[in-house]
Design a protein around this motif. Structure first.
Motif, short mmCIF file in Angstrom:
data_model
loop_
_atom_site.label_atom_id
_atom_site.label_comp_id
_atom_site.label_asym_id
_atom_site.label_seq_id
_atom_site.Cartn_x
_atom_site.Cartn_y
_atom_site.Cartn_z
N THR A 41 0.82 -1.22 0.00
CA THR A 41 0.00 0.00 0.00
C THR A 41 0.85 1.27 0.00
O THR A 41 0.32 2.37 0.09
CB THR A 41 -0.94 0.03 1.22
OG1 THR A 41 -0.15 0.18 2.42
CG2 THR A 41 -1.76 -1.25 1.32
N ALA A 42 2.17 1.09 -0.08
CA ALA A 42 3.06 2.25 -0.06
C ALA A 42 2.79 3.15 -1.26
O ALA A 42 2.57 2.66 -2.38
CB ALA A 42 4.51 1.79 -0.08
N PRO A 43 2.80 4.46 -1.06
CA PRO A 43 2.51 5.39 -2.17
C PRO A 43 3.66 5.54 -3.16
O PRO A 43 3.48 6.10 -4.24
CB PRO A 43 2.23 6.72 -1.45
CG PRO A 43 2.99 6.61 -0.17
CD PRO A 43 2.94 5.17 0.22
N ALA A 95 -6.52 -2.05 13.53
CA ALA A 95 -6.29 -2.12 12.08
C ALA A 95 -6.20 -0.70 11.52
O ALA A 95 -7.13 0.09 11.68
CB ALA A 95 -7.42 -2.89 11.41
N PRO A 96 -5.10 -0.32 10.87
CA PRO A 96 -4.95 1.04 10.35
C PRO A 96 -5.82 1.28 9.13
O PRO A 96 -6.13 0.36 8.37
CB PRO A 96 -3.46 1.11 9.98
CG PRO A 96 -3.07 -0.31 9.73
CD PRO A 96 -3.90 -1.15 10.65
N ASP A 97 -6.20 2.54 8.93
CA ASP A 97 -7.03 2.92 7.79
C ASP A 97 -6.24 3.63 6.70
O ASP A 97 -6.82 4.00 5.68
CB ASP A 97 -8.17 3.85 8.26
CG ASP A 97 -9.20 3.11 9.11
OD1 ASP A 97 -9.42 1.91 8.86
OD2 ASP A 97 -9.76 3.74 10.02
N SER A 98 -4.96 3.85 6.93
CA SER A 98 -4.17 4.57 5.94
C SER A 98 -2.71 4.14 6.04
O SER A 98 -2.28 3.50 7.01
CB SER A 98 -4.27 6.09 6.16
OG SER A 98 -3.62 6.46 7.36
N LYS A 105 1.64 2.83 13.62
CA LYS A 105 1.38 1.61 14.39
C LYS A 105 2.63 0.75 14.50
O LYS A 105 2.98 0.28 15.60
CB LYS A 105 0.25 0.80 13.74
CG LYS A 105 0.00 -0.51 14.47
CD LYS A 105 -1.10 -1.33 13.84
CE LYS A 105 -1.24 -2.67 14.56
NZ LYS A 105 -2.32 -3.51 13.99
N ALA A 106 3.30 0.53 13.39
CA ALA A 106 4.50 -0.31 13.44
C ALA A 106 5.59 0.33 14.29
O ALA A 106 6.24 -0.34 15.09
CB ALA A 106 5.01 -0.56 12.03
N LEU A 163 -3.26 11.67 13.97
CA LEU A 163 -2.28 10.62 14.22
C LEU A 163 -1.84 10.60 15.69
O LEU A 163 -1.47 9.55 16.21
CB LEU A 163 -1.07 10.81 13.30
CG LEU A 163 -1.32 10.54 11.82
CD1 LEU A 163 -0.05 10.80 11.01
CD2 LEU A 163 -1.80 9.11 11.59
N THR A 164 -1.90 11.76 16.34
CA THR A 164 -1.60 11.79 17.78
C THR A 164 -2.62 10.97 18.55
O THR A 164 -2.28 10.17 19.44
CB THR A 164 -1.58 13.24 18.29
OG1 THR A 164 -0.49 13.94 17.66
CG2 THR A 164 -1.39 13.28 19.80
N LEU A 165 -3.89 11.16 18.22
CA LEU A 165 -4.94 10.38 18.88
C LEU A 165 -4.78 8.89 18.57
O LEU A 165 -5.00 8.03 19.43
CB LEU A 165 -6.32 10.87 18.42
CG LEU A 165 -6.72 12.27 18.87
CD1 LEU A 165 -8.06 12.66 18.26
CD2 LEU A 165 -6.80 12.33 20.40
N TRP A 166 -4.40 8.59 17.35
CA TRP A 166 -4.17 7.21 16.94
C TRP A 166 -3.04 6.58 17.76
O TRP A 166 -3.14 5.45 18.25
CB TRP A 166 -3.85 7.18 15.45
CG TRP A 166 -3.40 5.88 14.87
CD1 TRP A 166 -2.20 5.62 14.28
CD2 TRP A 166 -4.14 4.66 14.78
NE1 TRP A 166 -2.14 4.35 13.83
CE2 TRP A 166 -3.33 3.72 14.13
CE3 TRP A 166 -5.41 4.28 15.19
CZ2 TRP A 166 -3.74 2.41 13.88
CZ3 TRP A 166 -5.83 2.98 14.95
CH2 TRP A 166 -5.00 2.06 14.30
#
Length: 223
Positions: A41-43, A95-98, A105-106, A163-166
């Motif tokens: 999924t890498a851009p 599970a990440p959404d982006s 996460k990693a 992302l801070t909240l994540w």
């Protein structure tokens, strides 16, 4: 090695150490799966290649644990079995959404695990501790995640807030799952409490992990 010799070696390995190496092995196997999937999924092609290389390194770490246990008469599949459900639950709940959520996460999750194992490694016998530290060798993910996330957040403050909240959610889920695992595995709990010099030391360990989590968040430009 004969069956009798294998049983003797297995019996000599503390059950808590078997648990510790089992959860470490499944963590590495899960990291391989996650990084291999995220690479697709890498851009950019550079991002895809970087994560694929890191996934290969995680698989190498898994084989190190497998070899360590096999030399002591323990099958890695058996050692991992008690930890499949809790670790899979953690990954299901987070599970990440982006792409960027995957990176955070990693970085956060693997970092917390690495900090935890390094703390315990100092109280293990020399060979076991050395194996744990070797398995935790940096794959290059930290610098990659810091660069990618920092650049994205600098360009979009609203993204940084999300992302801070994540990241905070990831910390909470990781601590909850870790506590559940320890509560269900008496031998592992005994090893951890002994390694940290009692319940007070164990509580202090979690505070240090939280401090390290904060440091990693800031390194990515997150609050």
């Amino acid at each position: 090695m004969s069956i009798a010799e294998s049983a003797e070696v297995s019996a000599a390995l503390h059950p808590g150490v078997v648990d510790l190496m089992g959860v470490l092995a499944y963590g590495e196997l899960s990291a391989f799966d996650r990084l291999a999937q995220d690479s697709r999924t890498a851009p950019t092609l550079d991002g895809r290649a970087a994560l694929a290389s890191m996934a290969a390194a995680e698989m190498g770490h898994y084989h190190q644990v497998e070899a360590f246990l096999a030399e002591r008469g323990v099958a890695v599949q058996e050692a991992m079995q008690p930890f499949i459900a809790p670790l899979d639950s953690y990954h299901e709940f987070t599970a990440p959404d982006s792409w960027l959520e995957s990176l955070v996460k990693a970085y956060v999750g693997d970092g917390l695990a690495a900090d935890f194992y390094r703390e315990i490694a100092g109280a293990l016998d020399e060979e076991t501790g050395a194996t744990v530290r070797a398995v935790l060798a940096d794959t290059g993910y930290s610098a990659f995640a810091e660069q990618e996330v920092s650049a994205a957040c600098a360009a979009d403050p609203a993204l940084a807030a999300r992302l801070t909240l994540w990241g905070r959610r990831l910390l909470g889920e990781a601590v909850t799952q870790a506590q559940h695992v320890v509560a269900r595995r008496d031998d592992l709990a005994e090893l951890l409490i002994t390694s940290t010099s009692g319940l007070v030391g164990f509580a202090q360990l979690f505070r240090r992990l939280q401090n390290q989590h904060t440091r990693r968040m800031r390194a990515m430009g997150l609050g």
